[in-house]
Design an enzyme around this catalytic site. Structure first.
Site, PDB file in Angstrom:
ATOM      1  N   GLU A  29      -8.929 -10.618  -7.973  1.00 28.69           N
ATOM      2  CA  GLU A  29      -8.105  -9.422  -7.787  1.00 28.69           C
ATOM      3  C   GLU A  29      -6.933  -9.383  -8.767  1.00 28.69           C
ATOM      4  OE1 GLU A  29      -7.264  -9.548  -3.581  1.00 28.69           O
ATOM      5  OE2 GLU A  29      -9.361  -9.168  -3.054  1.00 28.69           O
ATOM      6  N   LYS A  48       0.837  -1.192   0.000  1.00 24.75           N
ATOM      7  CA  LYS A  48       0.000   0.000   0.000  1.00 24.75           C
ATOM      8  C   LYS A  48       0.882   1.257   0.000  1.00 24.75           C
ATOM      9  CE  LYS A  48      -3.806  -2.521   2.213  1.00 24.75           C
ATOM     10  NZ  LYS A  48      -4.698  -2.631   3.407  1.00 24.75           N
ATOM     11  N   TYR A 105     -12.243  -2.985  -3.196  1.00 23.27           N
ATOM     12  CA  TYR A 105     -12.771  -3.075  -1.828  1.00 23.27           C
ATOM     13  C   TYR A 105     -14.292  -2.982  -1.789  1.00 23.27           C
ATOM     14  CZ  TYR A 105      -8.189  -2.845   0.526  1.00 23.27           C
ATOM     15  OH  TYR A 105      -6.935  -3.131   1.016  1.00 23.27           O
ATOM     16  N   ASN A 138      -1.804  -0.069   6.972  1.00 24.38           N
ATOM     17  CA  ASN A 138      -1.229  -1.328   7.447  1.00 24.38           C
ATOM     18  C   ASN A 138      -0.315  -1.975   6.399  1.00 24.38           C
ATOM     19  OD1 ASN A 138      -3.210  -2.192   5.712  1.00 24.38           O
ATOM     20  ND2 ASN A 138      -4.438  -3.256   7.256  1.00 24.38           N
ATOM     21  N   HIS A 160      -1.658  -5.516   1.476  1.00 27.38           N
ATOM     22  CA  HIS A 160      -2.926  -6.225   1.272  1.00 27.38           C
ATOM     23  C   HIS A 160      -2.655  -7.649   0.838  1.00 27.38           C
ATOM     24  CE1 HIS A 160      -6.730  -7.523  -0.550  1.00 27.38           C
ATOM     25  NE2 HIS A 160      -6.011  -7.896  -1.584  1.00 27.38           N
TER      26      HIS A 160
HETATM   27  P1  GTP Z   1      -6.677  -6.214   3.180  1.00 33.77           P
HETATM   28  O1  GTP Z   1      -5.620  -7.251   3.027  1.00 33.77           O
HETATM   29  O2  GTP Z   1      -6.211  -4.820   2.824  1.00 33.77           O
HETATM   30  O3  GTP Z   1      -7.960  -6.595   2.460  1.00 33.77           O
HETATM   31  O4  GTP Z   1      -6.980  -6.154   4.756  1.00 33.77           O
HETATM   32  P2  GTP Z   1      -7.758  -7.253   5.628  1.00 33.77           P
HETATM   33  O5  GTP Z   1      -8.282  -8.351   4.746  1.00 33.77           O
HETATM   34  O6  GTP Z   1      -6.849  -7.627   6.745  1.00 33.77           O
HETATM   35  O7  GTP Z   1      -8.962  -6.402   6.220  1.00 33.77           O
HETATM   36  P3  GTP Z   1     -10.336  -5.988   5.489  1.00 33.77           P
HETATM   37  O8  GTP Z   1     -10.428  -6.603   4.136  1.00 33.77           O
HETATM   38  O9  GTP Z   1     -11.425  -6.230   6.457  1.00 33.77           O
HETATM   39  O10 GTP Z   1     -10.160  -4.407   5.346  1.00 33.77           O
HETATM   40  C1  GTP Z   1      -9.490  -3.835   4.248  1.00 33.77           C
HETATM   41  C2  GTP Z   1      -8.667  -2.669   4.727  1.00 33.77           C
HETATM   42  O11 GTP Z   1      -9.528  -1.675   5.274  1.00 33.77           O
HETATM   43  C3  GTP Z   1      -7.711  -2.992   5.886  1.00 33.77           C
HETATM   44  O12 GTP Z   1      -6.500  -3.538   5.460  1.00 33.77           O
HETATM   45  C4  GTP Z   1      -7.515  -1.633   6.507  1.00 33.77           C
HETATM   46  O13 GTP Z   1      -6.630  -0.839   5.702  1.00 33.77           O
HETATM   47  C5  GTP Z   1      -8.916  -1.053   6.387  1.00 33.77           C
HETATM   48  N1  GTP Z   1      -9.736  -1.354   7.583  1.00 33.77           N
HETATM   49  C6  GTP Z   1     -10.376  -2.515   7.885  1.00 33.77           C
HETATM   50  N2  GTP Z   1     -11.069  -2.419   9.036  1.00 33.77           N
HETATM   51  C7  GTP Z   1     -10.870  -1.151   9.460  1.00 33.77           C
HETATM   52  C8  GTP Z   1     -11.334  -0.412  10.593  1.00 33.77           C
HETATM   53  O14 GTP Z   1     -12.083  -0.904  11.450  1.00 33.77           O
HETATM   54  N3  GTP Z   1     -10.911   0.881  10.691  1.00 33.77           N
HETATM   55  C9  GTP Z   1     -10.092   1.465   9.772  1.00 33.77           C
HETATM   56  N4  GTP Z   1      -9.733   2.735   9.951  1.00 33.77           N
HETATM   57  N5  GTP Z   1      -9.646   0.807   8.696  1.00 33.77           N
HETATM   58  C10 GTP Z   1     -10.019  -0.482   8.546  1.00 33.77           C
HETATM   59 MG    MG Z   2      -9.405  -7.951   3.002  1.00 38.83          MG
END
Ligand code: GTP
Ligand code: MG
Length: 175
Positions: free
Chosen positions: A152, A9, A49, A138, A141
């Site tokens: 994807e 990212k 997303y 973070n 991805h």
């Molecule tokens: P990805 O690998 O990026 O898809 O992350 P993930 O699978 O661990 O988490 P998810 O798909 O649920 O969320 C996608 C992204 O949204 C995360 O990697 C974070 O950058 C963001 N995100 C998810 N949950 C939160 C939240 O509760 N608060 C905030 N600020 N960001 C979030």
């Molecule tokens: Mg995810």
């Protein structure tokens, strides 16, 4: 054999973590099928997303992903989707275990109480695992299922951008 879409990212790129992050997947032994530095559009980020469209942090997430170049990667291997998720660690960097990419390379922002809540040190007032007020940053991805891995990779790579090749180390990696 599974394929997963891994993306460094904008914070990972800006902080100079590209080599470090690629190296973790490379050393693990997975096969790199595609790699590029890329500036994505808002539309692409929203499509990627789309399952999170209703989340309160969605606009912030899209701003974040489009805030600078990302590094797009396609990796292949038996069990690569689940294994990459383990290498990456928990979504919230504060909860990610040391040894994982997020656990080792990312922190969190927010007020003391928000961070304490996100760490699970205090019981939340309302039933929620969200850390909506905190940062989305973070560094990396990873696809969450083999189906999403394929979806994807198709979304982020054009025809001809993926390579078919054999690693010289393949016989030593796979019995
Ligand atoms: P990805 O690998 O990026 O898809 O992350 P993930 O699978 O661990 O988490 P998810 O798909 O649920 O969320 C996608 C992204 O949204 C995360 O990697 C974070 O950058 C963001 N995100 C998810 N949950 C939160 C939240 O509760 N608060 C905030 N600020 N960001 C979030
Ligand atoms: Mg995810």
């Amino acid at each position: 054999v599974d394929q997963t879409y891994i993306m460094i990212k904008p914070d990972g790129v800006q902080r100079g973590l590209v080599g470090e992050i690629i190296s973790r997947f490379e050393k693990k032994g997975f096969l790199l099928k595609g790699l590029k530095l890329f500036e994505c559009t808002k539309e692409l980020a929203e499509e990627h997303y789309k399952d999170l469209r209703e989340k309160p942090f969605f606009p912030k997430l899209i701003d974040y992903i489009t805030s600078g170049p990302v590094v797009c990667m396609a990796w292949e291997g038996v069990g690569v989707v689940a294994s990459a998720r383990k290498l990456i660690g928990a979504t919230n960097p504060l909860q990610a275990e040391p040894g994982t990419i997020r656990g080792d390379l990312a922190i969190q922002t927010g007020s003391f109480s928000e961070v304490v809540f996100a760490l699970g040190l205090l019981k939340p007032c309302k039933e929620s695992h969200s850390y909506g007020k905190l940062s989305c940053r973070n560094v990396v991805h990873g696809s969450d299922s083999p189906e999403n891995g394929l979806r994807e990779i198709e979304l982020w790579f054009k025809e001809g951008e993926l390579c078919q090749w054999t690693q010289i180390q393949a016989p030593w990696l796979r019995e």
